[in-house]
Design a protein around this motif. Structure first.
Motif, short mmCIF file in Angstrom:
data_model
loop_
_atom_site.label_atom_id
_atom_site.label_comp_id
_atom_site.label_asym_id
_atom_site.label_seq_id
_atom_site.Cartn_x
_atom_site.Cartn_y
_atom_site.Cartn_z
N ASP A 100 0.82 -1.22 0.00
CA ASP A 100 0.00 0.00 0.00
C ASP A 100 0.85 1.26 0.00
N SER A 101 1.96 1.20 0.72
CA SER A 101 2.80 2.40 0.81
C SER A 101 3.43 2.72 -0.55
N PHE A 102 3.63 1.68 -1.38
CA PHE A 102 4.15 1.92 -2.73
C PHE A 102 3.08 2.57 -3.60
N GLN A 103 1.84 2.13 -3.45
CA GLN A 103 0.74 2.77 -4.20
C GLN A 103 0.61 4.25 -3.83
N LYS A 104 0.84 4.53 -2.56
CA LYS A 104 0.76 5.92 -2.08
C LYS A 104 1.82 6.80 -2.75
N VAL A 105 2.99 6.21 -2.98
CA VAL A 105 4.05 6.96 -3.68
C VAL A 105 3.56 7.38 -5.07
N LYS A 106 2.85 6.49 -5.73
CA LYS A 106 2.34 6.82 -7.08
C LYS A 106 1.37 8.00 -7.00
N ASN A 107 0.57 8.03 -5.96
CA ASN A 107 -0.35 9.18 -5.79
C ASN A 107 0.43 10.47 -5.61
N TRP A 108 1.51 10.39 -4.82
CA TRP A 108 2.32 11.59 -4.59
C TRP A 108 2.97 12.07 -5.88
N VAL A 109 3.45 11.14 -6.67
CA VAL A 109 4.08 11.55 -7.95
C VAL A 109 3.07 12.30 -8.79
N LYS A 110 1.85 11.76 -8.87
CA LYS A 110 0.80 12.42 -9.68
C LYS A 110 0.55 13.83 -9.15
N GLU A 111 0.42 13.94 -7.84
CA GLU A 111 0.10 15.25 -7.26
C GLU A 111 1.24 16.25 -7.51
N LEU A 112 2.48 15.80 -7.30
CA LEU A 112 3.61 16.72 -7.47
C LEU A 112 3.76 17.16 -8.91
N ARG A 113 3.60 16.21 -9.83
CA ARG A 113 3.72 16.57 -11.25
C ARG A 113 2.61 17.54 -11.65
N LYS A 114 1.41 17.32 -11.09
CA LYS A 114 0.28 18.20 -11.41
C LYS A 114 0.52 19.60 -10.86
N MET A 115 1.01 19.67 -9.63
CA MET A 115 1.15 20.97 -8.96
C MET A 115 2.43 21.70 -9.35
N LEU A 116 3.52 20.94 -9.57
CA LEU A 116 4.82 21.59 -9.79
C LEU A 116 5.43 21.30 -11.15
N GLY A 117 4.79 20.48 -11.95
CA GLY A 117 5.33 20.17 -13.27
C GLY A 117 6.61 19.36 -13.16
N SER A 118 7.46 19.51 -14.17
CA SER A 118 8.67 18.68 -14.18
C SER A 118 9.85 19.39 -13.53
N GLU A 119 9.58 20.54 -12.90
CA GLU A 119 10.68 21.32 -12.34
C GLU A 119 11.28 20.72 -11.08
N ILE A 120 10.51 19.86 -10.43
CA ILE A 120 11.00 19.30 -9.17
C ILE A 120 11.74 17.98 -9.43
N CYS A 121 12.89 17.80 -8.77
CA CYS A 121 13.66 16.56 -8.91
C CYS A 121 13.05 15.51 -7.99
N LEU A 122 12.76 14.34 -8.54
CA LEU A 122 12.12 13.29 -7.74
C LEU A 122 13.04 12.09 -7.56
N SER A 123 13.05 11.55 -6.34
CA SER A 123 13.69 10.26 -6.10
C SER A 123 12.70 9.38 -5.37
N ILE A 124 12.67 8.11 -5.75
CA ILE A 124 11.76 7.16 -5.10
C ILE A 124 12.62 6.17 -4.30
N VAL A 125 12.18 5.92 -3.07
CA VAL A 125 13.01 5.15 -2.14
C VAL A 125 12.23 3.99 -1.54
N GLY A 126 12.76 2.79 -1.71
CA GLY A 126 12.23 1.62 -1.02
C GLY A 126 13.04 1.45 0.26
#
Ligand code: G3D
Ligand code: MG
Length: 217
Positions: A100-126
């Motif tokens: 579930d926590s991995f699915q939540k990461v996907k939601n965050w990616v969607k929200e950040l891309r929607k709100m901030l576009g591609s300007e923010i650097c993203l890293s995903i961490v397991g």
């Protein structure tokens, strides 16, 4: 917001990185391990400070990193844009034993891309790779997903201090690249509006000695 302090000989860059992810995935533990090299086996619910700081030197460039951690609001679904706006980077954390926590990461990616576009650097961490035997998120699936959204994937354990230096160093390098590209564009005077939009500030005076995180808040 990027703040660049320009002096005759050197510059300091201040970057803000936010930690995002479901409660209990280990966000606070990662920040504490990286900034203070400590780990607590007990859940840390009363974090007072809103951010921890770290100074780095990357190829001769001084970087003041402010790592913003939540005070647990994510448990009440109460983390709004006020928390992550002005961020140069976001570290999206999941627990490898919790699908579930991995699915939540996907939601965050969607929200950040929607709100901030591609300007923010993203890293995903397991995180919690010391619990490999209880893994519920497939490595390949997570890495493929990260690549598909333009993020790098890292495997960490705050408990045994694995992968954390690499994670923060990598995102700092990326943010530095973005800042330098913005500077180059500004110097070329071709994308002045873009620089202004990203909030880059150039301070031409000799910088004052910085207190911890002083220019990053
Ligand atoms: P959060 O800030 O995302 O809410 P915390 O998460 O950093 O508070 O950590 C939540 C729980 O996970 C804590 O344990 C913490 O000790 C544990 N934890 C964090 N990182 C790791 C890790 O790398 N490996 C393991 N095994 N545990 C980790 P409790 O039991 O107190 O909830
Ligand atoms: Mg926390």
């Amino acid at each position: 917001m990027i703040v660049v302090m320009a002096a005759a000989a050197s510059k300091s860059y201040c970057f803000k990185v936010v930690l995002l992810g479901e409660g209990c995935v280990g966000k606070t533990s990662l920040a504490l391990r990286y900034c203070e090299n400590r780990f607590s086996d007990r859940h840390i619910t009363t974090l007072q400070a809103s951010f921890l700081t770290k100074r780095l030197n990357i190829c001769g460039k001084r970087v003041n990193l402010a790592i913003w951690d939540t005070a647990g609001q994510e448990r009440f679904h109460a983390l709004g844009p006020i928390y992550y706006r002005d961020s140069n980077g976001a570290i999206l954390v999941y627990d490898i034993t919790d699908e579930d926590s991995f699915q939540k990461v996907k939601n965050w990616v969607k929200e950040l891309r929607k709100m901030l576009g591609s300007e923010i650097c993203l890293s995903i961490v397991g995180n919690k790779t010391d619990l490999e035997k209880d893994r519920h998120v497939l490595i390949e699936e997570a890495e493929t997903y990260a690549a598909s959204v333009g993020a790098k994937h890292f495997h960490t354990s705050a408990k045994v201090n694995k992968g954390i230096e690499e994670l923060f160093l990598d995102i700092c390098k990326k943010m530095l690249e973005v800042a330098q590209a913005e500077e180059a564009a500004r110097d070329g005077d071709s994308t002045r509006t873009s620089s202004a939009r990203r909030g880059i500030q150039i301070i031409d005076d000799e910088p004052e000695p910085l207190s911890s995180g002083g220019c990053c808040s």
